[in-house]
Design a protein around this motif. Structure first.
Motif, PDB file in Angstrom:
ATOM      1  N   HIS A  58     -20.094   8.191 100.449  1.00 34.20           N
ATOM      2  CA  HIS A  58     -20.950   7.973 101.162  1.00 34.20           C
ATOM      3  C   HIS A  58     -21.732   6.220 101.025  1.00 34.20           C
ATOM      4  O   HIS A  58     -21.777   5.648 101.940  1.00 34.20           O
ATOM      5  N   GLN A  59     -22.398   6.148  99.890  1.00 36.48           N
ATOM      6  CA  GLN A  59     -23.131   4.915 100.079  1.00 36.48           C
ATOM      7  C   GLN A  59     -22.142   3.607  99.839  1.00 36.48           C
ATOM      8  O   GLN A  59     -22.459   2.750 100.283  1.00 36.48           O
ATOM      9  N   GLU A  60     -22.042   4.095  98.554  1.00 34.60           N
ATOM     10  CA  GLU A  60     -21.110   2.876  98.039  1.00 34.60           C
ATOM     11  C   GLU A  60     -19.972   1.997  98.651  1.00 34.60           C
ATOM     12  O   GLU A  60     -19.178   0.848  98.932  1.00 34.60           O
ATOM     13  N   LEU A  61     -18.679   2.831  99.287  1.00 27.92           N
ATOM     14  CA  LEU A  61     -17.823   2.389 100.638  1.00 27.92           C
ATOM     15  C   LEU A  61     -18.073   2.552 102.034  1.00 27.92           C
ATOM     16  O   LEU A  61     -17.011   2.524 102.700  1.00 27.92           O
ATOM     17  N   ASN A  62     -19.272   3.285 102.024  1.00 30.46           N
ATOM     18  CA  ASN A  62     -19.758   2.893 103.897  1.00 30.46           C
ATOM     19  C   ASN A  62     -18.739   4.015 104.485  1.00 30.46           C
ATOM     20  O   ASN A  62     -18.452   3.273 105.950  1.00 30.46           O
ATOM     21  N   ILE A  63     -18.426   5.230 103.986  1.00 28.18           N
ATOM     22  CA  ILE A  63     -18.099   6.287 104.801  1.00 28.18           C
ATOM     23  C   ILE A  63     -18.951   7.220 105.135  1.00 28.18           C
ATOM     24  O   ILE A  63     -19.422   7.679 104.560  1.00 28.18           O
ATOM     25  N   ASN A  64     -17.675   7.266 106.375  1.00 30.72           N
ATOM     26  CA  ASN A  64     -18.652   8.906 106.572  1.00 30.72           C
ATOM     27  C   ASN A  64     -18.231   9.978 106.959  1.00 30.72           C
ATOM     28  O   ASN A  64     -17.251  10.338 106.128  1.00 30.72           O
ATOM     29  N   THR A  65     -19.194  11.380 107.452  1.00 35.71           N
ATOM     30  CA  THR A  65     -18.589  12.198 106.567  1.00 35.71           C
ATOM     31  C   THR A  65     -17.281  13.028 107.337  1.00 35.71           C
ATOM     32  O   THR A  65     -16.160  13.484 106.028  1.00 35.71           O
ATOM     33  N   GLU A  66     -16.364  12.191 107.982  1.00 34.42           N
ATOM     34  CA  GLU A  66     -15.565  12.431 108.370  1.00 34.42           C
ATOM     35  C   GLU A  66     -14.191  11.846 107.279  1.00 34.42           C
ATOM     36  O   GLU A  66     -13.571  12.395 106.268  1.00 34.42           O
ATOM     37  N   GLY A  67     -14.762  10.532 106.547  1.00 31.30           N
ATOM     38  CA  GLY A  67     -14.137   9.877 105.624  1.00 31.30           C
ATOM     39  C   GLY A  67     -13.700  10.922 104.508  1.00 31.30           C
ATOM     40  O   GLY A  67     -13.527  10.907 103.806  1.00 31.30           O
ATOM     41  N   ILE A  68     -15.137  11.616 104.275  1.00 37.99           N
ATOM     42  CA  ILE A  68     -15.473  11.932 102.819  1.00 37.99           C
ATOM     43  C   ILE A  68     -14.899  13.078 102.669  1.00 37.99           C
ATOM     44  O   ILE A  68     -14.304  13.361 101.609  1.00 37.99           O
ATOM     45  N   ASP A  69     -14.809  13.591 103.963  1.00 39.36           N
ATOM     46  CA  ASP A  69     -14.062  15.261 104.074  1.00 39.36           C
ATOM     47  C   ASP A  69     -13.040  15.320 103.783  1.00 39.36           C
ATOM     48  O   ASP A  69     -12.054  15.704 102.419  1.00 39.36           O
ATOM     49  N   ALA A  70     -12.141  13.517 103.811  1.00 40.81           N
ATOM     50  CA  ALA A  70     -10.343  13.519 103.802  1.00 40.81           C
ATOM     51  C   ALA A  70     -10.291  13.247 102.232  1.00 40.81           C
ATOM     52  O   ALA A  70      -9.204  13.430 101.030  1.00 40.81           O
ATOM     53  N   VAL A  71     -10.932  12.443 101.931  1.00 44.93           N
ATOM     54  CA  VAL A  71     -11.605  11.690 100.591  1.00 44.93           C
ATOM     55  C   VAL A  71     -11.007  12.685  99.600  1.00 44.93           C
ATOM     56  O   VAL A  71     -10.563  13.481  98.518  1.00 44.93           O
ATOM     57  N   PHE A  72     -12.285  13.969  99.830  1.00 49.34           N
ATOM     58  CA  PHE A  72     -12.970  14.398  99.020  1.00 49.34           C
ATOM     59  C   PHE A  72     -11.569  15.939  98.805  1.00 49.34           C
ATOM     60  O   PHE A  72     -11.521  16.310  97.851  1.00 49.34           O
ATOM     61  N   ASN A  73     -10.818  15.656  99.574  1.00 57.48           N
ATOM     62  CA  ASN A  73     -10.306  17.157  99.926  1.00 57.48           C
ATOM     63  C   ASN A  73      -8.743  16.297  99.004  1.00 57.48           C
ATOM     64  O   ASN A  73      -8.287  17.111  98.237  1.00 57.48           O
ATOM     65  N   LEU A  74      -8.676  14.628  99.243  1.00 56.32           N
ATOM     66  CA  LEU A  74      -7.206  13.724  98.247  1.00 56.32           C
ATOM     67  C   LEU A  74      -8.063  14.062  96.611  1.00 56.32           C
ATOM     68  O   LEU A  74      -6.583  14.353  95.775  1.00 56.32           O
ATOM     69  N   LEU A  75      -8.647  13.861  96.488  1.00 57.25           N
ATOM     70  CA  LEU A  75      -9.717  13.901  94.980  1.00 57.25           C
ATOM     71  C   LEU A  75      -9.781  15.524  94.501  1.00 57.25           C
ATOM     72  O   LEU A  75      -8.947  15.384  93.326  1.00 57.25           O
ATOM     73  N   GLN A  76      -9.080  16.424  95.337  1.00 54.48           N
ATOM     74  CA  GLN A  76      -9.794  18.302  94.881  1.00 54.48           C
ATOM     75  C   GLN A  76      -7.703  18.006  94.520  1.00 54.48           C
ATOM     76  O   GLN A  76      -7.409  18.807  93.776  1.00 54.48           O
ATOM     77  N   LYS A  77      -7.299  17.579  95.446  1.00 53.04           N
ATOM     78  CA  LYS A  77      -5.222  17.919  95.458  1.00 53.04           C
ATOM     79  C   LYS A  77      -5.286  17.518  94.262  1.00 53.04           C
ATOM     80  O   LYS A  77      -4.104  17.688  93.274  1.00 53.04           O
ATOM     81  N   ILE A  78      -5.439  15.797  94.489  1.00 54.47           N
ATOM     82  CA  ILE A  78      -5.077  15.246  92.644  1.00 54.47           C
ATOM     83  C   ILE A  78      -5.789  16.292  91.421  1.00 54.47           C
ATOM     84  O   ILE A  78      -5.060  16.211  90.743  1.00 54.47           O
ATOM     85  N   ASP A  79      -6.768  16.481  91.049  1.00 53.18           N
ATOM     86  CA  ASP A  79      -7.032  16.981  90.060  1.00 53.18           C
ATOM     87  C   ASP A  79      -5.930  18.827  90.035  1.00 53.18           C
ATOM     88  O   ASP A  79      -5.701  19.112  89.403  1.00 53.18           O
ATOM     89  N   SER A  80      -5.995  19.192  91.725  1.00 56.01           N
ATOM     90  CA  SER A  80      -5.012  20.434  91.229  1.00 56.01           C
ATOM     91  C   SER A  80      -3.171  19.584  90.343  1.00 56.01           C
ATOM     92  O   SER A  80      -3.119  20.460  89.670  1.00 56.01           O
TER      93      SER A  80
END
Length: 99
Positions: A58-80
């Motif tokens: 949110h702070q470093e990339l200036n991404i809103n919460t909807e974007g955080i949701d998408a990014v975080f889900n992608l990061l979890q998928k990458i980990d999986s």
């Protein structure tokens, strides 16, 4: 509920310099669970590392919460997928060692 396992949201807001509304939006989107006891909102300490990632996004990339949701889900998928790849790699080693 063990009080020591939970951190007040207000304390997290002060520490990370974010608004309470940020945590409420994350909760509304299902990214975090907020527990409320006697009008005080808490976050379980196990989720602090996830919240730190979300705050950095949110702070470093200036991404809103909807974007955080998408990014975080992608990061979890990458980990999986990485975990699945490691398991398959280990199985392959077993077959290679047999020959």
């Amino acid at each position: 509920m063990e009080q020591k396992d939970f951190i007040p949201i207000v304390q997290l807001c002060e520490h990370y310099s974010v608004e309470i509304s940020f945590f409420n939006e994350l909760h509304d989107m299902g990214l975090i669970n907020i527990t409320t006891v006697e009008k005080t909102s808490y976050l379980h300490q196990e989720k602090i590392s996830d919240v730190e990632k979300m705050i950095r996004i949110h702070q470093e990339l200036n991404i809103n919460t909807e974007g955080i949701d998408a990014v975080f889900n992608l990061l979890q998928k990458i980990d999986s997928l990485q975990n699945e790849l490691n398991k398959l790699h280990n199985r392959l080693r077993l077959y290679e060692n047999d020959y």
